[in-house]
Write a protein that holds these residues in place. Structure first.
Motif, PDB file in Angstrom:
ATOM      1  N   PRO A   1      -5.233  -5.469   5.525  1.00 40.15           N
ATOM      2  CA  PRO A   1      -3.948  -6.097   5.844  1.00 40.15           C
ATOM      3  C   PRO A   1      -3.703  -7.418   5.128  1.00 40.15           C
ATOM      4  O   PRO A   1      -2.564  -7.752   4.804  1.00 40.15           O
ATOM      5  CB  PRO A   1      -4.019  -6.308   7.363  1.00 40.15           C
ATOM      6  N   ASP A   2      -4.761  -8.174   4.858  1.00 40.16           N
ATOM      7  CA  ASP A   2      -4.576  -9.474   4.191  1.00 40.16           C
ATOM      8  C   ASP A   2      -4.047  -9.279   2.768  1.00 40.16           C
ATOM      9  O   ASP A   2      -3.209 -10.052   2.288  1.00 40.16           O
ATOM     10  CB  ASP A   2      -5.907 -10.247   4.179  1.00 40.16           C
TER      11      ASP A   2
ATOM     12  N   TRP B   1      -2.318  -6.596   1.618  1.00 43.48           N
ATOM     13  CA  TRP B   1      -0.961  -6.033   1.662  1.00 43.48           C
ATOM     14  C   TRP B   1       0.057  -7.065   2.144  1.00 43.48           C
ATOM     15  O   TRP B   1       1.203  -7.075   1.688  1.00 43.48           O
ATOM     16  CB  TRP B   1      -0.921  -4.797   2.577  1.00 43.48           C
ATOM     17  N   GLY B   2      -0.348  -7.893   3.112  1.00 44.50           N
ATOM     18  CA  GLY B   2       0.541  -8.928   3.655  1.00 44.50           C
ATOM     19  C   GLY B   2       1.848  -8.364   4.189  1.00 44.50           C
ATOM     20  O   GLY B   2       2.903  -8.981   4.035  1.00 44.50           O
ATOM     21  N   ALA B   3       1.794  -7.192   4.795  1.00 42.91           N
ATOM     22  CA  ALA B   3       3.032  -6.512   5.187  1.00 42.91           C
ATOM     23  C   ALA B   3       2.997  -6.080   6.653  1.00 42.91           C
ATOM     24  O   ALA B   3       1.982  -6.185   7.323  1.00 42.91           O
ATOM     25  CB  ALA B   3       3.244  -5.292   4.295  1.00 42.91           C
TER      26      ALA B   3
ATOM     27  N   HIS C   1       0.589  -4.802  11.672  1.00 43.60           N
ATOM     28  CA  HIS C   1       0.210  -4.932  10.269  1.00 43.60           C
ATOM     29  C   HIS C   1       0.203  -3.545   9.638  1.00 43.60           C
ATOM     30  O   HIS C   1      -0.306  -2.592  10.234  1.00 43.60           O
ATOM     31  CB  HIS C   1      -1.201  -5.523  10.135  1.00 43.60           C
TER      32      HIS C   1
ATOM     33  N   THR D   1       0.820  -1.235   5.552  1.00 45.93           N
ATOM     34  CA  THR D   1       1.088  -1.298   4.123  1.00 45.93           C
ATOM     35  C   THR D   1       2.615  -1.334   3.945  1.00 45.93           C
ATOM     36  O   THR D   1       3.364  -1.210   4.921  1.00 45.93           O
ATOM     37  CB  THR D   1       0.498  -0.074   3.397  1.00 45.93           C
ATOM     38  N   SER D   2       3.070  -1.463   2.703  1.00 49.10           N
ATOM     39  CA  SER D   2       4.512  -1.591   2.485  1.00 49.10           C
ATOM     40  C   SER D   2       5.093  -0.373   1.780  1.00 49.10           C
ATOM     41  O   SER D   2       6.202  -0.429   1.259  1.00 49.10           O
ATOM     42  CB  SER D   2       4.785  -2.847   1.658  1.00 49.10           C
TER      43      SER D   2
ATOM     44  N   ASP E   1       0.396  -6.141  -4.988  1.00 47.77           N
ATOM     45  CA  ASP E   1       0.773  -7.539  -5.188  1.00 47.77           C
ATOM     46  C   ASP E   1       2.246  -7.687  -5.552  1.00 47.77           C
ATOM     47  O   ASP E   1       2.929  -8.593  -5.086  1.00 47.77           O
ATOM     48  CB  ASP E   1      -0.031  -8.059  -6.392  1.00 47.77           C
TER      49      ASP E   1
ATOM     50  N   LYS F   1       4.483  -7.418  -2.591  1.00 45.40           N
ATOM     51  CA  LYS F   1       4.430  -8.637  -1.776  1.00 45.40           C
ATOM     52  C   LYS F   1       5.258  -9.743  -2.446  1.00 45.40           C
ATOM     53  O   LYS F   1       6.060 -10.415  -1.806  1.00 45.40           O
ATOM     54  CB  LYS F   1       2.962  -9.066  -1.636  1.00 45.40           C
ATOM     55  N   LYS F   2       5.078  -9.899  -3.761  1.00 42.53           N
ATOM     56  CA  LYS F   2       5.816 -10.942  -4.483  1.00 42.53           C
ATOM     57  C   LYS F   2       7.315 -10.652  -4.503  1.00 42.53           C
ATOM     58  O   LYS F   2       8.119 -11.563  -4.692  1.00 42.53           O
ATOM     59  CB  LYS F   2       5.275 -11.066  -5.909  1.00 42.53           C
TER      60      LYS F   2
ATOM     61  N   ASN G   1       8.874  -9.715  -1.970  1.00 42.66           N
ATOM     62  CA  ASN G   1       9.264  -9.824  -0.549  1.00 42.66           C
ATOM     63  C   ASN G   1       9.686  -8.480   0.037  1.00 42.66           C
ATOM     64  O   ASN G   1      10.526  -8.428   0.930  1.00 42.66           O
ATOM     65  CB  ASN G   1      10.403 -10.833  -0.351  1.00 42.66           C
TER      66      ASN G   1
END
Ligand code: 2M8
Length: 421
Positions: free
Chosen positions: A86-87, A89-91, A96, A98-99, A210, A213-214, A216
């Motif tokens: 999860p860290d 993916w940050g999604a 929590h 994946t995106s 990445d 995530k970048k 958004n």
């Protein structure tokens, strides 16, 4: 061994992989809830405990994004046995996750579950509660992944296809930059490296993670700039079939949703567009890299999903039947996930050759419906032989029959209960 012994083992596997309402594909290697694994596993749970089976899908819906997406992985709890977690993916929203998503087969599995359910009041109440969320999920696919209404949705990551290192993505993935940071894969702590993807592929898988995530997770930005965009024949066919199944369920259980007419229109669009993915050169259905606008000309078992979906015309189904026969006879066991005559065929490496029993089941359904029972029977017989000789593995070496990847695997157990035993 007696049939009932295998059935009991399959049921035990579901129980040991039960993490309290959701089932992990196998302990250690995959310690979270995966989308299409869960859909198949729910079907397996029907043979153990119907209430628990519906719970599996409820837990999947618990991770749904506001835009309707059902994520590919839901990280219900922490684990240090899997990467990326999860860290990275940050999604996620309520949970929590994946995106990206995964092959959208959950509605098809719900239709199968409805057909074998014995507790009808439970079935009705669960479907009434859950189907609107599944409609939202399908609308998300068509809206966010086909903004130009081509009838052919796009996938943004090989992990979304569920067929991670399929040769079909080799060229499309090669155009994606590689991450430069160091990371530690955990899959190789559980499985031999010759049964898993290469580092060059992981470097690019992570670049895409990445990138999302970048961006958004903004669908417009991703649609415009994603360096990997593929119209995946597997996803397109499974989505088509699941949309048909979803409409059947909604009609049968009188579910009202303002998006249902839209879904019927999407089916027509896909029917009109599907032959753009047919190659006269190979006489086969392929995925298309929409960045280069080229078909991915490798022949992988995903092409047969058009037969499963009822999308291929009778003429093309005949061609695919002959192709499947030769294909099935070119490895010791069938059906290899890549055509064995390909120079990219690797009978032990993950999605580049091994046999996956849930894929056999879906392809067999397609040929059975097209009255090509001999292929369906061959796939089922080979699935049974693999299970008996090697056990409940994640996938199987197409020539030696050796069990590969993770052992005590949930979708193998589920398919065994539903189709093989
Ligand atoms: C495999 O994929 C995951 C990433 O999603 C991995 O290798 O880490 C694939 O076989 C995929 O189709 C499957 O859903 C997942 C869990 O069984 O494992």
């Amino acid at each position: 061994m007696k049939l009932s012994t295998y059935q009991n083992t399959a049921k035990e596997i579901l129980k040991i992989n039960d993490f309290g309402g959701y089932t992990v594909p196998t302990k250690g290697l995959y310690p979270f809830q995966w989308n299409w694994d869960s859909a198949i596993t729910a079907l397996g749970w029907m043979y153990v405990d119907e209430k628990r089976a519906w719970k599996e899908i409820e837990m999947l819906i618990a991770g749904q994004w506001q835009n309707g997406m059902l994520p590919h992985i839901i990280f219900h709890q922490e684990s240090d046995t899997y990467f990326p977690g999860p860290d990275v993916w940050g999604a996620g929203e309520k949970l929590h996750s994946t995106s990206i998503s995964q092959p959208p087969i959950v509605a098809s599995m719900m239709l199968e579950m409805a057909a074998i359910a014995t507790d009808k009041p439970l079935l009705e109440s669960k479907l009434k509660a859950m189907l609107p969320a599944i409609v939202d999920y399908h609308l998300w696919w068509y809206r966010d992944r086909d903004p130009q209404n081509t009838g052919l949705v796009s996938s943004y990551h090989p992990w979304e296809s569920g067929m991670d290192n399929s040769p079909a993505w080799d060229d499309a993935l090669a155009a994606v930059p590689q991450v430069e940071w160091e990371y530690q894969r955990r899959d190789l702590n559980h499985v031999d490296s010759d049964q898993r993807p290469h580092k060059a592929q992981y470097d690019r898988y992570l670049y895409l993670v990445d990138f999302f995530k970048k961006s958004n997770f903004d669908p417009q930005i991703i649609y415009q700039n994603c360096p990997y965009k593929v119209q995946d024949i597997g996803i397109i066919a499974m989505l088509y079939k699941a949309t048909l199944d979803l409409l059947t369920l909604c009609q049968q259980f009188k579910i009202e949703h303002q998006g249902l007419d839209q879904l019927s229109k999407e089916l027509e669009l896909t029917e009109q567009a599907i032959d753009q993915l047919w190659s006269d050169e190979t006489q086969f259905y392929h995925s298309r890299n929409t960045i280069t606008n080229e078909l991915c000309l490798d022949q992988t078992s995903a092409g047969f999903m058009t037969v499963y979906a009822g999308l291929s015309s009778p003429e093309k189904t005949q061609i695919l039947t002959e192709c499947a026969q030769t294909w099935a006879n070119s490895s010791q066991y069938s059906l290899a996930s890549t055509i064995p005559s390909s120079e990219k065929y690797e009978p032990q490496r993950y999605w580049r050759g091994p046999i996956w029993l849930h894929i056999n089941w879906m392809i067999a359904q397609g040929f059975e419906k097209s009255n090509q029972n001999f292929i369906a029977e061959k796939l089922q017989q080979d699935a049974k032989a693999l299970l008996k000789e090697s056990g409940f593995f994640e996938y199987f070496h197409a020539d030696s029959g050796q069990g590969c990847g993770g052992d005590n695997f949930s979708w193998t157990a589920a398919i065994a209960l539903h189709w093989i035993l």
